[in-house]
Design an enzyme around this catalytic site. Structure first.
Site, short mmCIF file in Angstrom:
data_model
loop_
_atom_site.label_atom_id
_atom_site.label_comp_id
_atom_site.label_asym_id
_atom_site.label_seq_id
_atom_site.Cartn_x
_atom_site.Cartn_y
_atom_site.Cartn_z
N GLU A 1 0.81 -1.22 0.00
CA GLU A 1 0.00 0.00 0.00
C GLU A 1 0.84 1.26 0.00
OE1 GLU A 1 -2.44 -3.31 0.83
OE2 GLU A 1 -0.64 -2.66 1.91
N HIS B 1 -10.59 -6.04 7.91
CA HIS B 1 -11.27 -5.88 6.63
C HIS B 1 -12.56 -5.06 6.74
CE1 HIS B 1 -8.47 -9.04 5.62
NE2 HIS B 1 -8.88 -9.06 4.37
#
Length: 325
Positions: free
Chosen positions: A60, A129
């Site tokens: 990321e 998540h």
């Protein structure tokens, strides 16, 4: 007009912008051939090529670093962070770099970057998540945080975000992806950033919500109407900056307010809304400010989600408490 799901509306917006602006690029983990883990970008690489829609390594910080460089060289990147819990790996790039670019270069450089990322509970995903992490980012100057609650707004707000010259964190609710459909125009349209919406008019109390909690608030308002309690429901749409004018106008009419969020109660969007009302519109109120939020705990494992996430009944109970104050 075509009836489309929340996720199809997002795909529509991406398709339109890739077609219209050759400087737009989509990249992230599995967004290319696979079309993303939720198939949000399905078919776009085949349609626009691997130079416009492409996969990146599972990093990321690298994805955001690439976005910063592209934004500074006149591209309009649309990176995807596969789940909002993974934004922790890219906080320096988001908060320390791209959000400061306009200030750093005295308005001569911009970061026209739209970061897409799913969030939210109710789908029983793995740890990291489902977290609601908007609270971490709404306090970053120079960064917009947009959280659409329905398919129409998802498409229009995403197009507005991509066309905007400032960085936007565009958060998409996981539960809404395929559980919600609406008639939306097939052609391009925009929904203004930084503006809240009155999605249901009422006279007795104002409910302020965003994301999936807008639906919960509307369901609560429907039940409360059967008890002759008229609720005005406001969808923030953009949670940073917050459109306080719409909220103040509503509570000047209803004189009572409940603020609803799925995220933990400590600090964050609901607290900021309450603070703004307390500072600038307290004389409009006839009762304390009510708040409905998740507990101040780590997001639970999947089996405990349903007792952790605020639901319709919690909103109903809080509205009645404030009404009866």
């Amino acid at each position: 007009m075509t009836k489309k799901s929340y996720i199809q509306a997002i795909t529509d917006a991406l398709d339109i912008m890739l077609k219209e602006d050759p400087k737009t690029l989509i990249f992230g983990e599995d967004v290319g051939k696979n079309g993303g883990v939720f198939r949000t970008t399905q078919g776009l690489q085949e349609k626009y090529g691997e130079d416009r829609v492409f996969d990146t390594p599972l990093a990321e910080s690298g994805i955001m670093g690439l976005a910063i460089g592209l934004g500074l060289t006149d591209w309009r990147p649309i990176p995807e962070i596969q789940f909002s819990g993974f934004t922790f790996e890219a906080v320096d790039s988001i908060a320390g770099q791209m959000a400061r670019m306009r200030f750093r270069f005295n308005n001569k450089k911009h970061s026209p970057i739209t970061i897409r990322s799913p969030y939210g509970g109710g789908t029983h995903t793995a740890e990291m998540h489902s977290d609601n992490l908007e609270n971490f980012f709404t306090g970053v100057p120079g960064l917009r945080v947009v959280m659409p609650s329905n398919p129409y707004d998802a498409k229009g707000l995403l197009i507005s975000s991509i066309e905007n010259n400032d960085p936007v964190l565009f958060l998409e609710n996981l539960k809404l992806y395929r559980s919600m459909k609406a008639d939306i125009p097939d052609e391009k349209y925009t929904v203004p950033l930084d503006q809240a919406k009155v999605v249901q008019a009422g006279n007795d109390i104002t409910i302020v919500a965003y994301g999936a909690q807008v639906q919960e608030a509307q369901h609560a308002a429907e039940d409360l109407s059967k008890e002759n309690i008229s609720c005005e429901v406001i969808d923030l749409c953009t949670v940073s900056p917050i459109d306080t004018a719409t909220i103040f106008q509503s509570i000047a009419k209803t004189h009572k307010v409940v603020i609803v969020q799925e995220a933990q109660k400590m600090a964050g969007v609901g607290a900021q809304v309450a603070s703004e009302i307390g500072e600038k519109a307290i004389m409009s109120l006839d009762a304390p400010i009510g708040r409905v939020a998740a507990p101040n705990t780590i997001y639970p494992f999947a089996l405990a989600e349903e007792v952790w996430i605020p639901r319709k009944q919690a909103i109903i109970d809080k509205v009645k408490e404030i009404i009866n104050y």
